[in-house]
Enzyme design. Sequence first.
Site, PDB file in Angstrom:
ATOM      1  N   HIS A 185      36.144  30.235  38.787  1.00 37.17           N
ATOM      2  CA  HIS A 185      35.390  30.907  39.726  1.00 37.17           C
ATOM      3  C   HIS A 185      36.208  31.990  40.388  1.00 37.17           C
ATOM      4  CE1 HIS A 185      33.592  31.356  43.782  1.00 37.17           C
ATOM      5  NE2 HIS A 185      32.429  30.933  43.303  1.00 37.17           N
ATOM      6  N   PRO A 186      35.477  33.019  40.979  1.00 39.01           N
ATOM      7  CA  PRO A 186      36.255  34.138  41.529  1.00 39.01           C
ATOM      8  C   PRO A 186      37.407  34.000  42.619  1.00 39.01           C
ATOM      9  CG  PRO A 186      34.004  34.845  41.287  1.00 39.01           C
ATOM     10  CD  PRO A 186      34.079  33.504  40.775  1.00 39.01           C
ATOM     11  N   VAL A 187      37.207  32.772  43.369  1.00 36.07           N
ATOM     12  CA  VAL A 187      38.204  32.296  44.108  1.00 36.07           C
ATOM     13  C   VAL A 187      39.533  31.822  43.630  1.00 36.07           C
ATOM     14  CG1 VAL A 187      36.720  32.520  46.132  1.00 36.07           C
ATOM     15  CG2 VAL A 187      37.270  30.499  45.013  1.00 36.07           C
ATOM     16  N   LYS A 188      39.228  31.396  42.370  1.00 41.60           N
ATOM     17  CA  LYS A 188      40.368  30.457  41.742  1.00 41.60           C
ATOM     18  C   LYS A 188      41.442  31.497  41.233  1.00 41.60           C
ATOM     19  CE  LYS A 188      38.221  26.529  42.188  1.00 41.60           C
ATOM     20  NZ  LYS A 188      36.772  26.823  42.362  1.00 41.60           N
ATOM     21  N   ILE A 189      42.494  30.619  40.638  1.00 41.04           N
ATOM     22  CA  ILE A 189      43.663  31.408  40.206  1.00 41.04           C
ATOM     23  C   ILE A 189      43.492  32.578  39.344  1.00 41.04           C
ATOM     24  CG2 ILE A 189      46.157  31.074  39.651  1.00 41.04           C
ATOM     25  CD1 ILE A 189      45.267  29.368  41.886  1.00 41.04           C
TER      26      ILE A 189
END
Length: 384
Positions: A185-189
Amino acid sequence: MIPYGRQSISDADVKAVVDTLQSDFLTQGPAIPAFEEALAKYCKVPYAIAVNSATSALHIACLALDVKAGDRVWTSPISFVASANCALYCGAKVDFVDVEPDTGLMSVKALAAKLQQAAANNTLPKVLIPVHLAGHSCAMQQIATLCQPYGIRIIEDASHAIGGSYQQNKIGSCQFSDITVFSFHPVKIITTAEGGAALTKDMALAARMQLLRSHGITRNPDDMTEVSHGPWYYQQIDLGLNYRMTDLQAALGLSQLKRLDIFVNQRIEAVANYSALLQNLALELPQECSTGQSSWHLYIVKLHDENLRLSTFETLRAAGIGVNVHYIPIHTQPYYQKLGFQWGDFPQAEYFYSRIISLPLYADLTQKSQDYVASVLKKIPGLQ
């Protein structure tokens, strides 16, 4: 607004996606196996199966381990709801293991006690899903040791933890588990916009998950129930799902993976900076894992006084700082209360939840932004 998390997209990432857009394959093409191979090589594990979300990865992981109606699956109450929902999708019953109040990670002591009681009551789980909250690994060796005598299979929900390590091995190596799940997901690493993956050392589990992610359809003559009619022929041999990742996503993921270690190092630097800036406030700051290296997906602070959380949250949001709370205990959600859970069932998880706020943390977070976050916190009454 300074977000609590965000993607870092380079010119090389954009080019990788554009090149794929201009290629012959937008989906089911060569980018997907290339991404899977690179991901498996990074984690030093034989198989990686890319899918359209970590939720999908958790679901097919449960299906591959034959989770079905009448089975039990245990997970952590401090996680996103997908960690538990995946078992419900299979018709299984869900239960939770309480957490350590300082880290929010699954408590080994609580697990040992719950397993002992479940063995006596004949209510042992088929699968356990520990959650690597914020990028910190659970105590996987101890967890595996407790599960092994009962034949309990383990899925690591490492949605937060790609790029981290445990006992000198990359998270995802499946050293102490059957399957490890990542989120992109975009907020992941790293990100594939949306997407996830399931990693395993087991060839049979890998083959089953590959089948399940694409309708249960095979084109392999060796798996068919009758002689192939020709090169066009396929058979549906199981009830699968459409959980495929596109080549566009895989191309982005492959490009992002090249910078994974850089992203983790940038997060580590930001964490060290926060530790220096916030050390004299009435906050409990997160600490590095003693048995590995966190990938630092989240920077979760705990307020000494839980009564200050709402005012602190609102003050930070009003100042343009996109703080968040990770997570509301799953067992307290209305849907799970309908299943019989209630407040008070997992007191350490509830205590952990009552004090936490996630401050902004991402690879491109600047020193200036961190200084601003600290300056706002230092002005909040009760935190000095």
